[in-house]
Design an enzyme around this catalytic site. Structure first.
Site: not given
Ligand code: XMP
Length: 534
Positions: A68, A95-96, A190, A192, A248, A390
């Site tokens: 964050g 992290c945060y 991180h 990710e 979609d 998506k």
């Protein structure tokens, strides 16, 4: 349509294993969620101030505290609910998320003398279940090393008394910390982002081994589960769906077709603002080839009449949305057995509308979809894609045999050519634009450039410019070509298409489309421009 539904006991309730991500506002929170889905486990992003009841109801197998932008040292900075640490499930602070975990459990955080942004090497100095065998290289003395990506101003300076340090960097003594008994882990980097080379392995280890989740969340199981849930929800009723031809609504239609067959009624409204032959392609593909029940409403005249004289972009959008709803309502009221309205809402729409409710995002353009329908029509709402990103919808499309073909991957906005004709919309402009745009797209395919850009289209400018054709002076309209590269459509770069290619497209358009004397190329990025011109 053929799709074999094998519903074994094994894959029932594919979201039974689930991870809760508490979002502290990192720009990577959505990415974190996508990475976990890629591992094959269902997860949900939730604001950090979730209530205890909401956590209990969600009943996660593990909790991740995201990064964050704030500092835990600041008063009133966000904290995880205390319940997170007593719920009896593994917790991973990133992290945060690590800093607040350390602080809340008795450690200290302070501003680092040196901020760390970018690449860093982490030395693993203690054994742990979470990191054993995970390394990028080894130091001469055998210390395992991880190549990671850091982005922080603060560091943990003291860890809670029941934690141990697992790894450090030169600048950050507590880069990985753990209480292995409670299965609490904190990592300063991180996992990710792809720059952390072992990031996905670390997340996998946490989710599959530490949290004990099974990887059941994959396209085949998602389809199987959706069909089963749709049948349960709809029973013997009929469902109506606004089919736009976009991916979609197409995947929503295909799932419903598998679940309830002819009790799905698709309404395809041709508003006169579609691309060349689009109406015909959609009805051929979904109606004739796939055998879906389609009502094709040819309403171009009605839309153009309603739009006459309107020049303001927002008013145009509102008008297109309103007329669409009127037509949809009329069609729905002709079929009394319809009890449900299906929509192709996806997870990012849900997250974005949650953000706009909290006022964090400003409305730049009112994106038109069929959101206003249910209240008026008193229909139950069906949204089989509302938990999917998506890229997951694309994978479902592929799993379903990719009927919504690869030719058409670029997004097309709900108001269609309505936002690509500047100012007042006229039939003449629509026809000119359709023709010019078809040439641009055809040439992109021919040059194998279509898939190198995220979105490409042509814009009609209602200004005349002088030209010369043969021996004659012309005084005709201008069109602009637009092509962008982006991953999330929130920011975008203009695509550096080759000059020769642009020259060839321009030549063809001016020669083949009557009414155009000049072609320009849009070199604006987003921000400050937007992708569409209106
Ligand atoms: P902008 O112009 O806001 O576009 O940078 C970002 C993406 O959104 C699409 N777009 C829309 N999609 N209804 C839609 O369904 C709309 O009203 C709409 N307006 C823009 C645009 O094509 C781009 O992909």
């Amino acid at each position: 349509m053929q799709y074999l539904i094998i519903r074994s006991k094994m894959n029932r309730n594919i979201d039974n294993y689930r991870i809760l991500i508490l979002d502290f506002g990192s720009q990577y929170s959505q990415l974190l969620a996508r990475r976990i889905r890629e591992i094959g486990v269902y997860c949900k992003l939730w604001d950090w101030n979730i209530t205890v009841e909401q956590i209990q109801e969600f009943n996660p197998n593990g909790i991740i505290l995201s990064g964050g932008p704030e500092s835990t040292i600041q008063k009133k900075s966000p904290r995880a609910p205390e319940y997170v640490f007593t719920a009896g499930v593994p917790v991973l602070g990133v992290c945060y998320g690590m800093q607040t975990m350390a602080m809340q459990l008795g450690g200290y955080v302070k501003k680092s003398e040196k901020s760390e942004f970018g690449y860093a090497q982490v030395n693993i100095i203690a054994k742990s279940k979470m990191f054993h065998d995970i390394r990028d290289s080894e130091k001469k003395d055998g210390t395992p090393v991880l190549d990671v990506w850091m982005s922080h101003n603060d560091i943990v300076t003291e860890i809670p008394s029941d934690f141990i340090v697992i790894a450090s960097t030169d600048n950050c003594p507590y880069a990985i910390i753990a209480n292995e008994e409670k299965k609490f882990y904190g990592i300063q980097f991180h996992p990710e982002v792809t720059h952390t080379r072992q990031g996905q392995r670390i997340l996998k280890r946490f989710i599959l081994e530490i949290c004990g989740c099974k990887a059941l969340w994959n396209p085949a199981n998602i389809i199987d589960d959706a069909i089963w849930s749709l049948r349960k929800q709809v029973g013997t009723d009929s469902v109506i769906l606004g089919l736009s031809g976009g991916i979609d609504s197409a995947v929503t239609a295909l799932l419903l077709d598998l679940a309830i067959g002819k009790r799905l009624i698709c309404v395809f409204v041709d508003n006169g603002l579609l691309r060349l032959n689009e109406g015909q392609q959609v009805t051929e593909m979904f109606g004739e080839k796939l055998g879906l029940n389609i009502i094709h409403v040819k309403a171009a005249k009605r839309f153009l009449k309603a739009l006459a004289g309107i020049t303001n972009p927002e008013d145009k959008r509102q008008t297109i949305g309103r007329v669409f709803i009127e037509i949809f309502n009329e069609e729905a009221s002709k079929i009394p057995q319809v009890k449900w309205l299906a929509q192709g809402t996806i997870y990012s729409d849900v997250i974005e509308s949650a953000t706009s409710k909290t006022g964090k995002a400003r409305v730049i353009k009112s994106h038109h979809n069929v959101g206003g329908l249910p209240k008026k029509m008193k229909l139950g709402l069906i949204e089989p894609l509302k938990n999917l990103f998506k890229d997951e919808v694309r994978k479902l499309d592929i799993e379903l045999g990719q009927p919504y073909n690869m030719q058409n991957l670029h997004p097309f906005p709900g108001p269609g050519l309505g936002v690509r004709i500047l100012g007042e919309i006229k039939e003449e402009y629509c026809n000119i634009l359709r023709h010019a745009d078809a040439i641009f797209i055809e040439e992109l395919h021919k040059a194998n450039l279509y898939n190198t850009v995220s979105q490409a289209f042509t814009v009609f400018l209602p200004i005349r410019s002088v030209g010369v054709m043969g021996d004659n002076r012309t005084y005709d309209w201008v069109v602009s070509l637009r092509a962008v590269e982006t991953t999330d459509f929130m920011t975008a770069h203009w695509a550096r298409l080759p000059y020769d290619f642009l020259g060839c497209v321009s030549n063809r358009i001016i020669n083949e489309v009557t009414g155009i004397s000049r072609v320009v190329y849009d070199i604006s990025s987003k921000p400050p421009a937007t992708i569409e011109w209106e």
